[in-house]
Design an enzyme around this catalytic site. Sequence first.
Site, PDB file in Angstrom:
ATOM      1  N   HIS A  45      -5.272   3.140  10.515  1.00  0.00           N
ATOM      2  CA  HIS A  45      -3.835   3.310  10.718  1.00  0.00           C
ATOM      3  C   HIS A  45      -3.137   1.966  10.891  1.00  0.00           C
ATOM      4  CE1 HIS A  45      -3.104   7.510  10.679  1.00  0.00           C
ATOM      5  NE2 HIS A  45      -3.751   7.814  11.797  1.00  0.00           N
ATOM      6  N   CYS A 106      -1.616   1.812   5.574  1.00  0.00           N
ATOM      7  CA  CYS A 106      -0.245   1.910   5.084  1.00  0.00           C
ATOM      8  C   CYS A 106       0.363   0.515   5.035  1.00  0.00           C
ATOM      9  CB  CYS A 106       0.586   2.815   5.993  1.00  0.00           C
ATOM     10  SG  CYS A 106       0.072   4.523   5.907  1.00  0.00           S
TER      11      CYS A 106
END
Length: 130
Positions: A45, A106
């Site tokens: 993440h 991301c």
Amino acid sequence: RITIKSVDLELPIVKGTTNENLLIGAATMRPDQKMGEGNYPLAGHHLKQKNLLFGPLENIKTGAQIVITDFKKDYIYSVTSKDIISETDADVVEETNKKEITLITCDKAVKTEGRLVVKGELVDSFGHTN
């Protein structure tokens, strides 16, 4: 464990990309992957707090050293590329003959279709002596 000293990243490597695992550390993306063999893809993440999980990858440089270990052997990779791709470009996790590591997160700490992909090639490995 994965360690990247140049960006102050140290995380456990956990099996499978469950939400729980992604909040703990770097998650393996294929059930068959083996350290030091073929492509070793890990997902993490990217949170608003830049120093957590895979957030520090946005500052990684080509040539940086990535070390992964199963605590029996260390595998040392050198970063060869850093790219932004679409979340639909799944081929980066596929198996390769080349001994490489692929780190995926991301590209921003918000809902995004972009993915930051860092690739490195295996340059060394050594066993631990007790």
